[in-house]
Design a protein around this motif. Structure first.
Motif, PDB file in Angstrom:
ATOM      1  N   MET A  49       0.618  -1.322   0.077  1.00  0.00           N
ATOM      2  CA  MET A  49      -0.109   0.209   0.126  1.00  0.00           C
ATOM      3  C   MET A  49       0.804   1.381  -0.005  1.00  0.00           C
ATOM      4  N   ILE A  50       2.110   1.058   0.621  1.00  0.00           N
ATOM      5  CA  ILE A  50       2.884   2.149   0.658  1.00  0.00           C
ATOM      6  C   ILE A  50       3.207   2.464  -0.909  1.00  0.00           C
ATOM      7  N   ILE A  51       3.698   1.609  -1.601  1.00  0.00           N
ATOM      8  CA  ILE A  51       3.940   1.874  -3.180  1.00  0.00           C
ATOM      9  C   ILE A  51       2.874   2.537  -3.649  1.00  0.00           C
ATOM     10  N   ALA A  52       1.824   2.152  -3.382  1.00  0.00           N
ATOM     11  CA  ALA A  52       0.513   3.147  -4.449  1.00  0.00           C
ATOM     12  C   ALA A  52       0.606   4.457  -3.953  1.00  0.00           C
ATOM     13  N   PHE A  53       0.707   4.806  -2.690  1.00  0.00           N
ATOM     14  CA  PHE A  53       1.005   6.219  -2.414  1.00  0.00           C
ATOM     15  C   PHE A  53       2.102   6.938  -2.983  1.00  0.00           C
ATOM     16  N   ILE A  54       3.233   6.176  -2.870  1.00  0.00           N
ATOM     17  CA  ILE A  54       4.590   6.691  -3.236  1.00  0.00           C
ATOM     18  C   ILE A  54       4.422   6.993  -4.910  1.00  0.00           C
ATOM     19  N   SER A  55       3.689   6.243  -5.597  1.00  0.00           N
ATOM     20  CA  SER A  55       3.772   6.257  -7.000  1.00  0.00           C
ATOM     21  C   SER A  55       2.737   7.288  -7.388  1.00  0.00           C
ATOM     22  N   LEU A  56       1.573   7.500  -6.533  1.00  0.00           N
ATOM     23  CA  LEU A  56       0.767   8.721  -6.747  1.00  0.00           C
ATOM     24  C   LEU A  56       1.324  10.141  -6.661  1.00  0.00           C
ATOM     25  N   LEU A  57       2.231   9.908  -5.517  1.00  0.00           N
ATOM     26  CA  LEU A  57       2.953  11.480  -5.094  1.00  0.00           C
ATOM     27  C   LEU A  57       3.930  11.509  -6.350  1.00  0.00           C
ATOM     28  N   PHE A  58       4.569  10.527  -6.748  1.00  0.00           N
ATOM     29  CA  PHE A  58       5.578  11.005  -7.834  1.00  0.00           C
ATOM     30  C   PHE A  58       4.804  11.064  -9.046  1.00  0.00           C
ATOM     31  N   GLY A  59       3.801  10.640  -9.245  1.00  0.00           N
ATOM     32  CA  GLY A  59       2.870  10.723 -10.517  1.00  0.00           C
ATOM     33  C   GLY A  59       2.512  12.381 -10.320  1.00  0.00           C
ATOM     34  N   LEU A  60       2.001  12.742  -9.319  1.00  0.00           N
ATOM     35  CA  LEU A  60       1.772  14.056  -9.250  1.00  0.00           C
ATOM     36  C   LEU A  60       2.769  15.178  -9.659  1.00  0.00           C
ATOM     37  N   ILE A  61       3.902  15.054  -8.952  1.00  0.00           N
ATOM     38  CA  ILE A  61       5.068  15.728  -9.474  1.00  0.00           C
ATOM     39  C   ILE A  61       5.458  15.776 -10.725  1.00  0.00           C
ATOM     40  N   ILE A  62       5.565  14.592 -11.343  1.00  0.00           N
ATOM     41  CA  ILE A  62       6.037  14.397 -12.759  1.00  0.00           C
ATOM     42  C   ILE A  62       5.125  15.153 -13.597  1.00  0.00           C
ATOM     43  N   GLY A  63       3.593  14.759 -13.223  1.00  0.00           N
ATOM     44  CA  GLY A  63       2.517  15.479 -14.147  1.00  0.00           C
ATOM     45  C   GLY A  63       2.621  16.971 -14.218  1.00  0.00           C
ATOM     46  N   TYR A  64       2.732  17.587 -12.979  1.00  0.00           N
ATOM     47  CA  TYR A  64       3.025  18.896 -12.667  1.00  0.00           C
ATOM     48  C   TYR A  64       4.129  19.594 -13.609  1.00  0.00           C
ATOM     49  N   THR A  65       5.345  18.956 -13.479  1.00  0.00           N
ATOM     50  CA  THR A  65       6.608  19.546 -14.177  1.00  0.00           C
ATOM     51  C   THR A  65       6.418  19.076 -15.541  1.00  0.00           C
ATOM     52  N   ALA A  66       5.640  17.987 -16.235  1.00  0.00           N
ATOM     53  CA  ALA A  66       5.595  17.877 -17.508  1.00  0.00           C
ATOM     54  C   ALA A  66       4.378  18.855 -18.167  1.00  0.00           C
ATOM     55  N   GLN A  67       3.602  19.001 -17.231  1.00  0.00           N
ATOM     56  CA  GLN A  67       2.693  20.180 -17.961  1.00  0.00           C
ATOM     57  C   GLN A  67       3.119  21.591 -18.147  1.00  0.00           C
ATOM     58  N   ARG A  68       4.150  22.038 -16.953  1.00  0.00           N
ATOM     59  CA  ARG A  68       4.801  23.150 -16.982  1.00  0.00           C
ATOM     60  C   ARG A  68       5.644  23.197 -18.239  1.00  0.00           C
ATOM     61  N   SER A  69       6.428  22.378 -18.325  1.00  0.00           N
ATOM     62  CA  SER A  69       7.519  22.241 -19.301  1.00  0.00           C
ATOM     63  C   SER A  69       7.238  21.715 -20.836  1.00  0.00           C
ATOM     64  N   ARG A  70       5.554  21.452 -21.060  1.00  0.00           N
ATOM     65  CA  ARG A  70       5.286  20.816 -22.284  1.00  0.00           C
ATOM     66  C   ARG A  70       6.106  19.678 -22.720  1.00  0.00           C
ATOM     67  N   MET A  71       6.786  18.820 -21.743  1.00  0.00           N
ATOM     68  CA  MET A  71       7.782  17.796 -22.267  1.00  0.00           C
ATOM     69  C   MET A  71       7.059  16.886 -22.791  1.00  0.00           C
ATOM     70  N   CYS A  72       7.769  16.422 -24.057  1.00  0.00           N
ATOM     71  CA  CYS A  72       6.887  15.173 -24.996  1.00  0.00           C
ATOM     72  C   CYS A  72       8.463  14.634 -25.376  1.00  0.00           C
ATOM     73  N   PHE A  73       8.409  13.283 -25.143  1.00  0.00           N
ATOM     74  CA  PHE A  73       9.639  12.542 -25.484  1.00  0.00           C
ATOM     75  C   PHE A  73       9.576  12.161 -27.087  1.00  0.00           C
ATOM     76  N   ILE A  74       8.555  11.872 -27.532  1.00  0.00           N
ATOM     77  CA  ILE A  74       8.341  11.755 -29.190  1.00  0.00           C
ATOM     78  C   ILE A  74       8.503  12.990 -29.666  1.00  0.00           C
ATOM     79  N   GLY A  75       7.888  14.096 -29.227  1.00  0.00           N
ATOM     80  CA  GLY A  75       7.885  15.488 -29.656  1.00  0.00           C
ATOM     81  C   GLY A  75       9.514  15.946 -29.823  1.00  0.00           C
TER      82      GLY A  75
END
Lengths: 153, 184
Positions: free
Chosen positions: B1-27
């Motif tokens: 259950m810890i891992i679900a919270f950790i992955s949710l938290l890391f996903g939130l950070i990654i999603g925030y930075t990805a939106q702000r930087s418009r990052m795209c690996f294929i792009g």
């Protein structure tokens, strides 16, 4: 503060590596961030929990699913709202997008990763990760050549 | 259950930075090919370089990187350790799940002259990579970018995500059993 793509790459790589090295996000190795695999784990975990089907997921997400994709969606929704960039637009042809999404998921599960995890695997020392990334590069080159020819004709 | 919270938290950070930087690996690759814009390509290279450096540093600093650098044999060893490991992480993994994952790491393929083995995994990696590159360019972004686009209100990206998660179900229950029968 403006977040550049380079900063995003470094932050994301740090989180993905720290998740595996210090926060138990394995096996399989190099599984810190993968939109395809974590999305598959969440979907299949939910369907198997709801309908009692076989739970064919990565070992790490057998007991509890990984919520990375939900976090990415909510985090970017928060970023879009706070920066006043949230606006409903039509986007591209929905059925083309639907088909592309399904095909990318199926091919991504065959290759065992999205571009993000292929880069992680290449960094981890897996030669097939680098091969897959080169193959993706060839696919992108082919698509841009087709796009250019269509734009020119 | 810890891992679900950790992955949710890391996903939130990654999603925030990805939106702000418009990052795209294929792009990154597409923009460089089309208009010689290397902004996103730098992000991709930074991710690869930083991941290499951080993995190396973590392997020195006592991080749990089983089988680093990754080769098939060590990956199997990591699965053998998985059960003790998950007892520690407050998750209990049944034996048959670990055994199935262990069996999946066995290399199968065509024998080539000279004692080489062309594995099925290598073939699917090359073929599926071409498809992912082409179709992601047509769909206007990698899976990560499509989540960000959907979160900023793009209806095409919502349809992409619908196909994406339906594809997981289709692959898992319809395509994967056929593949396993073909290979074994």
């Amino acid at each position: 503060m403006r977040i550049t793509p380079v900063m995003m790459g470094i932050i994301t790589a740090f989180l993905a590596v720290a998740a595996q090295a210090y926060l138990f996000l394995q096996p399989p190795p190099a599984y810190g961030l993968c939109v395809v695999c974590h999305g598959r784990d969440l979907t299949i975990w939910l369907t198997s929990a709801l309908f009692g089907l076989k739970r064919d997921v990565a070992v790490i997400s057998y007991y509890w699913p990984l919520l990375t994709v939900a976090g990415i969606f909510l985090g970017s929704r928060y970023a879009a709202i706070t920066s006043a960039e949230y606006r409903p637009v039509a986007g591209e042809n929905p059925w083309v997008a639907f088909g592309c999404g399904m095909a990318v998921m199926i091919l991504g599960l065959l290759i065992m990763g999205c571009p993000t995890r292929l880069l992680l695997r290449a960094a981890y020392g897996d030669i097939l990760g680098a091969v897959g990334m080169g193959s993706i590069l060839l696919g992108v080159v082919a698509a841009t050549l087709v796009m250019r020819r269509r734009a020119g004709a | 259950m810890i891992i679900a919270f950790i992955s949710l938290l890391f996903g939130l950070i990654i999603g925030y930075t990805a939106q702000r930087s418009r990052m795209c690996f294929i792009g990154g690759m597409r923009d460089y090919m089309l208009v010689q814009d290397s902004q996103l390509l730098k992000g991709l290279l930074a991710f690869l370089g930083a991941a290499t450096v951080f993995y190396y540093l973590a392997s020195i600093a006592g991080g749990d990187l089983y089988g680093y650098p990754w080769f098939e044999r060590e990956q199997r060893k990591s699965l053998e350790l998985a059960r003790d490991y998950h007892a520690f992480a407050a998750c209990w993994i049944p034996d048959e799940v670990v055994i199935a994952a262990y069996n999946a790491t066995k290399v199968k393929g065509f024998a080539l002259p000279g004692g080489w083995l062309l594995s099925y995994t290598a073939l699917t990696t090359v073929a599926a990579g071409l498809g992912i590159g082409y179709l992601s360019t047509v769909a206007n972004g990698c899976p990560l970018r499509q989540h960000v686009l959907a979160a900023s209100g793009n209806r095409g990206a919502y349809m992409y995500l619908a196909g994406f998660y339906l594809g997981a179900i289709v692959f898992n229950y319809l395509i994967a059993p056929v593949f396993q029968r073909l290979i074994s």
